[in-house]
Design a protein around this motif. Structure first.
Motif, PDB file in Angstrom:
ATOM      1  N   ALA A  98       0.629  -1.276  -0.151  1.00  0.00           N
ATOM      2  CA  ALA A  98      -0.044  -0.012   0.113  1.00  0.00           C
ATOM      3  C   ALA A  98       0.903   1.308   0.180  1.00  0.00           C
ATOM      4  O   ALA A  98       0.744   2.180  -0.630  1.00  0.00           O
ATOM      5  N   PRO A  99       1.729   1.438   0.878  1.00  0.00           N
ATOM      6  CA  PRO A  99       2.608   2.706   0.909  1.00  0.00           C
ATOM      7  C   PRO A  99       3.419   2.764  -0.397  1.00  0.00           C
ATOM      8  O   PRO A  99       3.623   3.904  -0.902  1.00  0.00           O
ATOM      9  N   TRP A 100       3.821   1.850  -0.917  1.00  0.00           N
ATOM     10  CA  TRP A 100       4.506   1.631  -2.155  1.00  0.00           C
ATOM     11  C   TRP A 100       3.676   2.160  -3.339  1.00  0.00           C
ATOM     12  O   TRP A 100       3.976   3.231  -3.941  1.00  0.00           O
ATOM     13  N   ALA A 101       2.596   1.671  -3.417  1.00  0.00           N
ATOM     14  CA  ALA A 101       1.675   1.989  -4.418  1.00  0.00           C
ATOM     15  C   ALA A 101       1.097   3.727  -4.221  1.00  0.00           C
ATOM     16  O   ALA A 101       1.114   4.270  -5.427  1.00  0.00           O
ATOM     17  N   ILE A 102       0.924   3.979  -3.133  1.00  0.00           N
ATOM     18  CA  ILE A 102       0.722   5.507  -2.795  1.00  0.00           C
ATOM     19  C   ILE A 102       1.848   6.338  -3.407  1.00  0.00           C
ATOM     20  O   ILE A 102       1.628   7.472  -3.876  1.00  0.00           O
ATOM     21  N   PHE A 103       2.762   5.910  -2.892  1.00  0.00           N
ATOM     22  CA  PHE A 103       4.091   6.852  -3.156  1.00  0.00           C
ATOM     23  C   PHE A 103       4.337   6.665  -4.679  1.00  0.00           C
ATOM     24  O   PHE A 103       4.995   7.737  -5.382  1.00  0.00           O
ATOM     25  N   ALA A 104       4.170   5.709  -5.416  1.00  0.00           N
ATOM     26  CA  ALA A 104       4.300   5.468  -6.871  1.00  0.00           C
ATOM     27  C   ALA A 104       3.409   6.502  -7.459  1.00  0.00           C
ATOM     28  O   ALA A 104       3.863   6.993  -8.383  1.00  0.00           O
ATOM     29  N   VAL A 105       2.296   6.429  -7.152  1.00  0.00           N
ATOM     30  CA  VAL A 105       1.481   7.391  -7.879  1.00  0.00           C
ATOM     31  C   VAL A 105       1.728   8.804  -7.514  1.00  0.00           C
ATOM     32  O   VAL A 105       1.746   9.700  -8.226  1.00  0.00           O
ATOM     33  N   PHE A 106       2.258   9.159  -6.201  1.00  0.00           N
ATOM     34  CA  PHE A 106       2.736  10.443  -5.925  1.00  0.00           C
ATOM     35  C   PHE A 106       3.862  10.889  -6.887  1.00  0.00           C
ATOM     36  O   PHE A 106       3.787  12.168  -7.110  1.00  0.00           O
ATOM     37  N   PHE A 107       4.976   9.815  -6.934  1.00  0.00           N
ATOM     38  CA  PHE A 107       6.246  10.409  -7.783  1.00  0.00           C
ATOM     39  C   PHE A 107       5.694  10.539  -9.236  1.00  0.00           C
ATOM     40  O   PHE A 107       6.188  11.745  -9.775  1.00  0.00           O
ATOM     41  N   VAL A 108       4.709   9.793  -9.906  1.00  0.00           N
ATOM     42  CA  VAL A 108       4.207  10.093 -11.075  1.00  0.00           C
ATOM     43  C   VAL A 108       3.465  11.414 -11.197  1.00  0.00           C
ATOM     44  O   VAL A 108       3.739  12.312 -11.957  1.00  0.00           O
ATOM     45  N   VAL A 109       2.627  11.931 -10.203  1.00  0.00           N
ATOM     46  CA  VAL A 109       2.054  13.200 -10.147  1.00  0.00           C
ATOM     47  C   VAL A 109       3.133  14.383 -10.137  1.00  0.00           C
ATOM     48  O   VAL A 109       2.775  15.195 -10.599  1.00  0.00           O
ATOM     49  N   VAL A 110       4.130  14.014  -9.225  1.00  0.00           N
ATOM     50  CA  VAL A 110       5.055  15.253  -9.416  1.00  0.00           C
ATOM     51  C   VAL A 110       5.893  14.985 -10.468  1.00  0.00           C
ATOM     52  O   VAL A 110       6.023  16.386 -11.286  1.00  0.00           O
ATOM     53  N   TRP A 111       6.148  14.153 -11.108  1.00  0.00           N
ATOM     54  CA  TRP A 111       6.648  14.112 -12.643  1.00  0.00           C
ATOM     55  C   TRP A 111       5.907  14.944 -13.464  1.00  0.00           C
ATOM     56  O   TRP A 111       6.403  15.837 -14.228  1.00  0.00           O
ATOM     57  N   VAL A 112       4.476  14.793 -13.511  1.00  0.00           N
ATOM     58  CA  VAL A 112       3.797  15.535 -14.345  1.00  0.00           C
ATOM     59  C   VAL A 112       3.647  16.957 -14.265  1.00  0.00           C
ATOM     60  O   VAL A 112       3.607  17.708 -14.859  1.00  0.00           O
ATOM     61  N   ALA A 113       3.719  17.073 -12.942  1.00  0.00           N
ATOM     62  CA  ALA A 113       3.309  18.651 -12.328  1.00  0.00           C
ATOM     63  C   ALA A 113       4.550  19.436 -12.618  1.00  0.00           C
ATOM     64  O   ALA A 113       4.480  20.680 -12.800  1.00  0.00           O
ATOM     65  N   THR A 114       5.671  18.931 -12.545  1.00  0.00           N
ATOM     66  CA  THR A 114       6.984  19.444 -13.085  1.00  0.00           C
ATOM     67  C   THR A 114       7.285  19.633 -14.562  1.00  0.00           C
ATOM     68  O   THR A 114       8.575  19.888 -14.716  1.00  0.00           O
ATOM     69  N   GLY A 115       6.280  18.930 -15.276  1.00  0.00           N
ATOM     70  CA  GLY A 115       6.439  19.130 -16.575  1.00  0.00           C
ATOM     71  C   GLY A 115       6.944  18.009 -17.432  1.00  0.00           C
ATOM     72  O   GLY A 115       7.321  18.004 -18.719  1.00  0.00           O
ATOM     73  N   GLY A 116       6.763  16.887 -16.997  1.00  0.00           N
ATOM     74  CA  GLY A 116       7.378  15.656 -17.595  1.00  0.00           C
ATOM     75  C   GLY A 116       8.688  15.427 -17.858  1.00  0.00           C
ATOM     76  O   GLY A 116       9.715  15.657 -17.070  1.00  0.00           O
ATOM     77  N   GLY A 117       8.884  15.224 -19.313  1.00  0.00           N
ATOM     78  CA  GLY A 117      10.446  15.058 -19.723  1.00  0.00           C
ATOM     79  C   GLY A 117      10.766  13.450 -19.402  1.00  0.00           C
ATOM     80  O   GLY A 117      10.147  12.596 -19.354  1.00  0.00           O
TER      81      GLY A 117
END
Length: 161
Positions: A98-117
């Motif tokens: 559960a924590p891994w899945a939550i943070f995986a989604v969080f990392f992807v959201v941060v990546w998208v919010a910072t412009g992808g790349g």
């Protein structure tokens, strides 16, 4: 001025209730009931929920208890006959997956919010995921082994030699 009746759905939720909802969503995600995008959307809604009604909306079409969560042992079960695989797997889902899945989604959201790349979230997701997978395999393979217990010391003077 008319007084408004407050229902159970209007009661404000705490951080603990929001965290419990996210953990339950992660278990549903691990069971395959939610797609990654649904999990991401519902997690965001659960974390921003202010009332029980908003939190209930996130869980409306999901069962109350995921199928993977073991039922309590039967009353006539002999001592020590608890389904160890079920309890270890449930513990693994709560404490690792559960924590891994939550943070995986969080990392992807941060990546998208910072412009992808460059998709840098792959590294923490894979690194942490390897540990989660190893713990999952351990939980599956430790089915037949007895639970680890430390011998209990009785109160009183030490035994004489």
């Amino acid at each position: 001025m008319a007084r408004r009746t407050v229902t159970d759905r209007d009661i404000r939720v705490s951080d603990v209730e929001r965290d419990q909802a996210v953990s339950l969503l992660a278990e549903h995600f691990a069971e395959g009931r939610l797609t990654p995008s649904e999990f991401d959307q519902r997690t965001t809604e659960a974390l921003s929920a202010r009332t029980r009604g908003e939190l209930d909306h996130v869980m409306v079409d999901l069962p109350a208890v995921p199928a993977g969560v073991p039922a309590p042992p039967a009353m006539d079960a002999t001592p020590g006959s608890v389904d160890r695989q079920g309890s270890r797997m449930a513990h693994w889902r709560r404490s690792s997956l559960a924590p891994w899945a939550i943070f995986a989604v969080f990392f992807v959201v941060v990546w998208v919010a910072t412009g992808g790349g460059y998709f840098w979230p792959v590294w923490p997701i894979m690194g942490w995921g390897l540990g989660v997978a190893i713990n999952g395999v351990k939980a599956l393979t430790e089915v037949g082994s007895p639970p680890t217990e430390h011998p209990r010391q009785l109160p009183g003077p030490p035994p004489s030699r």
